[in-house]
Design an enzyme around this catalytic site. Structure first.
Site, PDB file in Angstrom:
ATOM      1  N   ARG A 103       0.826  -0.893   0.317  1.00 19.83           N
ATOM      2  CA  ARG A 103      -0.018   0.098  -0.029  1.00 19.83           C
ATOM      3  C   ARG A 103       0.404   0.653   0.174  1.00 19.83           C
ATOM      4  O   ARG A 103       2.041   1.590   0.878  1.00 19.83           O
ATOM      5  CB  ARG A 103      -1.159  -0.025   1.469  1.00 19.83           C
ATOM      6  N   THR A 107      -0.767   7.803  -0.964  1.00 18.43           N
ATOM      7  CA  THR A 107      -1.699   7.344  -1.498  1.00 18.43           C
ATOM      8  C   THR A 107      -2.731   6.646  -1.310  1.00 18.43           C
ATOM      9  O   THR A 107      -4.171   6.377  -1.127  1.00 18.43           O
ATOM     10  CB  THR A 107      -2.071   6.934  -3.711  1.00 18.43           C
ATOM     11  N   ASP A 199       0.824  -3.020  12.115  1.00 20.93           N
ATOM     12  CA  ASP A 199       1.056  -3.203  11.016  1.00 20.93           C
ATOM     13  C   ASP A 199       1.191  -4.407  10.773  1.00 20.93           C
ATOM     14  O   ASP A 199       2.156  -5.402  11.252  1.00 20.93           O
ATOM     15  CB  ASP A 199       2.302  -2.225  10.640  1.00 20.93           C
ATOM     16  N   ASP A 202       4.665  -6.193   9.161  1.00 20.79           N
ATOM     17  CA  ASP A 202       5.688  -5.320  10.480  1.00 20.79           C
ATOM     18  C   ASP A 202       5.940  -6.881  11.835  1.00 20.79           C
ATOM     19  O   ASP A 202       6.709  -7.218  12.192  1.00 20.79           O
ATOM     20  CB  ASP A 202       5.877  -4.280  10.851  1.00 20.79           C
TER      21      ASP A 202
HETATM   22  C1  PRP Z   1      -1.393  -4.767   4.346  1.00 17.17           C
HETATM   23  C2  PRP Z   1      -2.126  -5.998   4.505  1.00 17.17           C
HETATM   24  C3  PRP Z   1      -3.325  -5.726   3.222  1.00 17.17           C
HETATM   25  C4  PRP Z   1      -3.242  -4.137   3.181  1.00 17.17           C
HETATM   26  C5  PRP Z   1      -4.568  -3.526   3.444  1.00 17.17           C
HETATM   27  O1  PRP Z   1      -0.402  -4.494   3.494  1.00 17.17           O
HETATM   28  O2  PRP Z   1      -1.301  -6.661   4.819  1.00 17.17           O
HETATM   29  O3  PRP Z   1      -2.314  -6.005   2.414  1.00 17.17           O
HETATM   30  O4  PRP Z   1      -1.929  -3.829   3.984  1.00 17.17           O
HETATM   31  O5  PRP Z   1      -4.866  -2.345   3.403  1.00 17.17           O
HETATM   32  P1  PRP Z   1      -5.240  -1.826   2.024  1.00 17.17           P
HETATM   33  O6  PRP Z   1      -6.498  -2.391   2.216  1.00 17.17           O
HETATM   34  O7  PRP Z   1      -5.990  -0.621   2.455  1.00 17.17           O
HETATM   35  O8  PRP Z   1      -5.417  -1.760   0.500  1.00 17.17           O
HETATM   36  P2  PRP Z   1       0.918  -3.249   3.476  1.00 17.17           P
HETATM   37  O9  PRP Z   1       0.668  -2.358   2.494  1.00 17.17           O
HETATM   38  O10 PRP Z   1       0.999  -2.582   4.962  1.00 17.17           O
HETATM   39  O11 PRP Z   1       2.213  -4.365   2.804  1.00 17.17           O
HETATM   40  P3  PRP Z   1       2.750  -5.706   3.457  1.00 17.17           P
HETATM   41  O12 PRP Z   1       1.765  -6.716   3.973  1.00 17.17           O
HETATM   42  O13 PRP Z   1       4.245  -6.105   2.745  1.00 17.17           O
HETATM   43  O14 PRP Z   1       3.398  -5.090   4.865  1.00 17.17           O
HETATM   44  N1  URA Z   2      -2.866  -2.634   7.041  1.00 20.91           N
HETATM   45  C1  URA Z   2      -2.009  -3.240   8.358  1.00 20.91           C
HETATM   46  O1  URA Z   2      -1.224  -4.369   8.413  1.00 20.91           O
HETATM   47  N2  URA Z   2      -2.922  -2.834   9.272  1.00 20.91           N
HETATM   48  C2  URA Z   2      -3.995  -1.546   9.452  1.00 20.91           C
HETATM   49  O2  URA Z   2      -4.054  -1.778  10.259  1.00 20.91           O
HETATM   50  C3  URA Z   2      -3.537  -1.080   7.966  1.00 20.91           C
HETATM   51  C4  URA Z   2      -3.206  -1.527   6.844  1.00 20.91           C
END
Ligand code: PRP
Ligand code: URA
Length: 208
Positions: A103, A107, A199, A202
């Site tokens: 994400r 944006t 997160d 993380d």
């Molecule tokens: C997180 C999560 C989803 C997304 C959710 O991933 O695991 O994929 O955000 O957010 P949304 O519903 O607003 O799209 P992230 O972008 O943090 O990537 P990561 O899993 O690599 O940490």
């Molecule tokens: N992605 C995450 O990992 N946590 C949130 O709360 C939203 C998006």
């Protein structure tokens, strides 16, 4: 299409562990895997069965087995990876497709960076897994990728959802059944689920 919110005490207890900021990487990762396994039980409740004939040590019997349904588990990277092993414990013959998406922090829109699916993905029922459904952008984009590849039946499994994310999936993909451990209050200004768990990626991989 229906949204199934879990009410099983084991799931809710493990989810509370995940929410606690004191919970470390090992326990967080274990709870992710375990909740995914328990939710997989719910999400596979409608798998079709067929009757076969076997011999038990005592007698001839007509018994029911899953009728060869082809399933693919599709994690959205990275955090979705934490759910895959728990699912494979229950469906060990499933194939796994990977969707890389992050994400954009400004944006909040999903950016796609990887896609590798089983060759016969169009013939499989797909279970997309991602712990977090926040704005819903990542899951909605993932669902569209599978639909563009010809997939007909898609279920989405998340641990936590915001009302905004659920609404987006129901609007853009009303045919997709959603399984979620809990629906939280809202998103904050950074697009994080409140109260949420932080997160997920993380916390699963220990990157912060
Ligand atoms: C997180 C999560 C989803 C997304 C959710 O991933 O695991 O994929 O955000 O957010 P949304 O519903 O607003 O799209 P992230 O972008 O943090 O990537 P990561 O899993 O690599 O940490
Ligand atoms: N992605 C995450 O990992 N946590 C949130 O709360 C939203 C998006």
């Amino acid at each position: 299409m229906a949204v199934h919110e879990m009410d099983h005490p084991l799931i809710l207890h493990k989810l509370s562990l995940m929410r606690d900021k004191q919970t470390g990487v090992k326990e967080f990762r274990e709870a992710t895997r375990e909740i995914a396994m328990l939710m997989c039980y719910e999400a596979t409740r409608d798998l079709p069965l067929k009757t076969i004939e076997i011999e038990t040590p005592v007698a001839h019997a007509r018994v029911r087995v899953i009728s060869g349904k082809k399933i693919a588990i599709v994690p959205i990277l990275r955090a979705g990876l934490g759910m895959v092993d728990g699912m494979l414990e229950l469906i060990p013959t499933a194939k796994v497709g990977h969707l890389g998406m992050y994400r954009d922090p400004d944006t909040l829109k999903p950016v796609s960076y990887y896609c590798k699916m089983p060759q016969d993905i169009a013939e499989r029922d797909c279970l997309i897994v991602d712990p977090m459904l926040a704005t819903g952008g990542s899951s909605a984009a993932g669902i569209q990728v599978l639909k563009d590849m010809g997939v007909k039946h898609i279920k989405l499994m998340c641990l936590l959802a915001a009302p905004e994310g659920l609404a987006l999936i129901q609007q853009e993909h009303p045919d997709v059944e959603i399984f979620v451990a809990a629906v939280d209050e809202r998103l904050n200004d950074h697009g994080y689920i409140v109260p949420g768990l932080g997160d997920a990626g993380d916390r699963i991989f220990g990157t912060k």
